[in-house]
Design a protein around this motif. Structure first.
Motif, PDB file in Angstrom:
ATOM      1  N   VAL A 113       0.872  -1.174   0.000  1.00 25.76           N
ATOM      2  CA  VAL A 113       0.000   0.000   0.000  1.00 25.76           C
ATOM      3  C   VAL A 113       0.907   1.221   0.000  1.00 25.76           C
ATOM      4  CG1 VAL A 113      -1.804   1.250   1.225  1.00 25.76           C
ATOM      5  CG2 VAL A 113      -1.773  -1.243   1.270  1.00 25.76           C
ATOM      6  N   VAL A 163      -5.682   6.598   2.333  1.00 29.20           N
ATOM      7  CA  VAL A 163      -6.999   7.210   2.336  1.00 29.20           C
ATOM      8  C   VAL A 163      -6.871   8.596   2.965  1.00 29.20           C
ATOM      9  CG1 VAL A 163      -9.372   7.008   3.167  1.00 29.20           C
ATOM     10  CG2 VAL A 163      -8.088   4.944   2.552  1.00 29.20           C
ATOM     11  N   PHE A 217     -16.298   5.416  -3.987  1.00 27.75           N
ATOM     12  CA  PHE A 217     -16.000   4.007  -3.681  1.00 27.75           C
ATOM     13  C   PHE A 217     -16.608   3.600  -2.344  1.00 27.75           C
ATOM     14  CE2 PHE A 217     -13.107   1.170  -1.277  1.00 27.75           C
ATOM     15  CZ  PHE A 217     -13.366  -0.001  -1.964  1.00 27.75           C
ATOM     16  N   TRP A 218     -16.376   4.407  -1.312  1.00 24.94           N
ATOM     17  CA  TRP A 218     -16.868   4.034   0.023  1.00 24.94           C
ATOM     18  C   TRP A 218     -18.383   4.109   0.115  1.00 24.94           C
ATOM     19  CZ3 TRP A 218     -14.221   0.996   2.798  1.00 24.94           C
ATOM     20  CH2 TRP A 218     -12.829   1.005   2.715  1.00 24.94           C
ATOM     21  N   ARG A 241      -9.024   0.098   5.683  1.00 27.01           N
ATOM     22  CA  ARG A 241      -9.587   0.914   4.603  1.00 27.01           C
ATOM     23  C   ARG A 241      -8.534   1.215   3.541  1.00 27.01           C
ATOM     24  NH1 ARG A 241     -12.259   5.246   8.646  1.00 27.01           N
ATOM     25  NH2 ARG A 241     -14.164   4.129   9.218  1.00 27.01           N
ATOM     26  N   GLU A 242      -7.335   1.540   3.997  1.00 27.50           N
ATOM     27  CA  GLU A 242      -6.270   1.853   3.038  1.00 27.50           C
ATOM     28  C   GLU A 242      -6.004   0.674   2.119  1.00 27.50           C
ATOM     29  OE1 GLU A 242      -2.774   3.248   5.013  1.00 27.50           O
ATOM     30  OE2 GLU A 242      -3.718   5.107   5.670  1.00 27.50           O
ATOM     31  N   ALA A 243      -5.921  -0.519   2.720  1.00 28.31           N
ATOM     32  CA  ALA A 243      -5.637  -1.708   1.913  1.00 28.31           C
ATOM     33  C   ALA A 243      -6.789  -1.997   0.949  1.00 28.31           C
ATOM     34  CB  ALA A 243      -5.398  -2.899   2.832  1.00 28.31           C
ATOM     35  N   LEU A 244      -8.019  -1.900   1.443  1.00 25.19           N
ATOM     36  CA  LEU A 244      -9.172  -2.209   0.594  1.00 25.19           C
ATOM     37  C   LEU A 244      -9.329  -1.189  -0.527  1.00 25.19           C
ATOM     38  CD1 LEU A 244     -11.756  -3.292   3.321  1.00 25.19           C
ATOM     39  CD2 LEU A 244     -10.438  -4.754   1.784  1.00 25.19           C
ATOM     40  N   GLN A 245      -9.119   0.074  -0.187  1.00 27.00           N
ATOM     41  CA  GLN A 245      -9.239   1.106  -1.225  1.00 27.00           C
ATOM     42  C   GLN A 245      -8.160   0.923  -2.293  1.00 27.00           C
ATOM     43  OE1 GLN A 245     -10.218   5.224  -0.034  1.00 27.00           O
ATOM     44  NE2 GLN A 245      -8.572   5.879  -1.386  1.00 27.00           N
ATOM     45  N   ALA A 246      -6.964   0.564  -1.850  1.00 22.59           N
ATOM     46  CA  ALA A 246      -5.876   0.346  -2.809  1.00 22.59           C
ATOM     47  C   ALA A 246      -6.212  -0.802  -3.758  1.00 22.59           C
ATOM     48  CB  ALA A 246      -4.578   0.048  -2.064  1.00 22.59           C
ATOM     49  N   LEU A 247      -6.866  -1.823  -3.221  1.00 20.69           N
ATOM     50  CA  LEU A 247      -7.182  -2.995  -4.025  1.00 20.69           C
ATOM     51  C   LEU A 247      -8.371  -2.785  -4.959  1.00 20.69           C
ATOM     52  CD1 LEU A 247      -6.799  -5.725  -1.258  1.00 20.69           C
ATOM     53  CD2 LEU A 247      -5.390  -5.523  -3.312  1.00 20.69           C
ATOM     54  N   LEU A 248      -9.361  -2.034  -4.499  1.00 19.79           N
ATOM     55  CA  LEU A 248     -10.647  -2.044  -5.199  1.00 19.79           C
ATOM     56  C   LEU A 248     -11.113  -0.714  -5.787  1.00 19.79           C
ATOM     57  CD1 LEU A 248     -12.548  -4.255  -2.596  1.00 19.79           C
ATOM     58  CD2 LEU A 248     -11.605  -5.006  -4.773  1.00 19.79           C
ATOM     59  N   GLU A 249     -10.501   0.380  -5.379  1.00 14.98           N
ATOM     60  CA  GLU A 249     -11.034   1.677  -5.799  1.00 14.98           C
ATOM     61  C   GLU A 249     -11.054   1.841  -7.321  1.00 14.98           C
ATOM     62  OE1 GLU A 249      -8.638   5.079  -4.995  1.00 14.98           O
ATOM     63  OE2 GLU A 249     -10.351   6.428  -4.845  1.00 14.98           O
ATOM     64  N   GLU A 250      -9.990   1.382  -7.945  1.00 21.02           N
ATOM     65  CA  GLU A 250      -9.874   1.561  -9.393  1.00 21.02           C
ATOM     66  C   GLU A 250     -11.050   0.926 -10.126  1.00 21.02           C
ATOM     67  OE1 GLU A 250      -6.527   0.336 -12.564  1.00 21.02           O
ATOM     68  OE2 GLU A 250      -5.775   1.075 -10.657  1.00 21.02           O
ATOM     69  N   ALA A 281     -14.772   2.826  -8.094  1.00 18.29           N
ATOM     70  CA  ALA A 281     -15.071   4.244  -7.861  1.00 18.29           C
ATOM     71  C   ALA A 281     -15.701   4.863  -9.104  1.00 18.29           C
ATOM     72  CB  ALA A 281     -13.821   4.988  -7.479  1.00 18.29           C
TER      73      ALA A 281
END
Lengths: 108, 186
Positions: free
Chosen positions: A39, A45, A72-73, B174-183, B186
């Motif tokens: 990450v 975030v 996204f969230w 959240r950081e890990a999940l957003q990094a994995l899935l945001e692209e 979103a």
């Protein structure tokens, strides 16, 4: 550590990277202020988004920080709302009761 | 399980129900199952990603609780939660150890069977797969906060840790999940 080959796309690569991270994070370092391997700083975030998700900032403030992350969230929140309606299977209680002995053991 | 779900009187009555069970009224235990099975099932489902595994963990946990009912001191719901939470973490440790001995591509998405996947949205399936990559403590904190809708204070109470530590776990998840899935989403 797991070998990394045949990465097909960015998502798979990120999953592999984070999986490696989770293996080391499983050791008692979960609460330390260290970056999760896989990450990057760019993936962080935004503070305003974290605060919004914690109910400490408005959506407008969060959108100003990172509109894409808020979108996204919001999708995740909608999915979580659905998950929150999930009930235990109806047969679960009967199965548990059928497995219990006649009388509970007394402690001590 | 959350304070909003259970009227205060019910929480107060847990000890009465326990006393009845311990006095030999076995069927009264069904009241406790009915009261807590839904939120605990959601926790186990979120942690394991598999309805079958979640059901097994709940069944085992309630039976264990029944056998040790006389040992309850303090809040029954928090005591029962810890049994289920430990069951989930033990299962995750075992499955992680098993999967590490195989090629990583063999790891199932969110540990669910293909049939179970049919009932899920694509986002739910991807979220489960991404959550499966997190350390159990991060996954647990994220599930409790986002899926179960608990406050940090309630989480701290149930897990016996601090609000600050839990906030950090949720933020990292959240950081890990957003990094994995945001692209993708979103």
């Amino acid at each position: 550590m797991l070998d990394r080959h045949e990465a097909h796309d960015n998502l798979n690569q990120k999953i592999r990277d984070t999986r490696d991270a989770s293996v080391s994070a499983e050791r008692p370092v979960a609460d330390r202020e260290v970056p999760l391997p896989g990450v990057s700083a760019a993936d962080k975030v935004a503070d305003a988004v974290q605060m919004w998700l914690d109910g400490e900032a408005t959506e407008t403030e969060a959108r100003q920080a990172n509109d894409k992350a808020v979108a996204f969230w919001a999708r995740v929140a909608k999915d979580s709302d659905t998950m929150r309606q999930t009930k235990a299977p109806v047969h679960l209680m009967a199965n548990i009761m059928a497995a219990l002995p006649a009388k509970a053991e007394l402690a001590d | 399980m959350t304070e909003s779900e259970i009227p205060p009187n019910d929480v107060d009555n847990d000890q009465d129900v326990i006393s009845r069970v311990l006095a030999g009224e076995r069927d009264a235990f069904a009241l406790l199952i009915g009261r807590y099975s839904d939120p605990l099932y959601r926790h186990a489902l979120g942690m394991t990603g598999s309805p079958d595994v979640a059901e097994d963990i709940l069944q085992t946990s309630f039976i264990k609780a029944y056998h040790h009912l006389g040992e309850v001191r303090g809040r029954f719901d928090a005591w029962l939660f810890r049994i289920v939470a430990n069951g989930c973490k033990d299962w995750l440790k075992n499955i992680r150890r098993t999967h590490l001995s195989y090629d990583e591509d063999d790891q199932p998405s969110g540990y669910a069977t293909p049939d179970e996947d049919l009932d899920r949205t694509e986002l739910r399936t991807d979220l489960d797969a991404a959550l499966a990559q997190l350390a159990p403590s991060l996954r647990e904190a994220f599930i409790m906060k986002h899926v179960e809708g608990r406050s940090y204070e309630e989480m701290a109470d149930l897990l016996g840790t601090t609000v600050g530590a839990l906030k950090m776990r949720v933020h990292r998840a959240r950081e890990a999940l957003q990094a994995l899935l945001e692209e993708k989403y979103a």
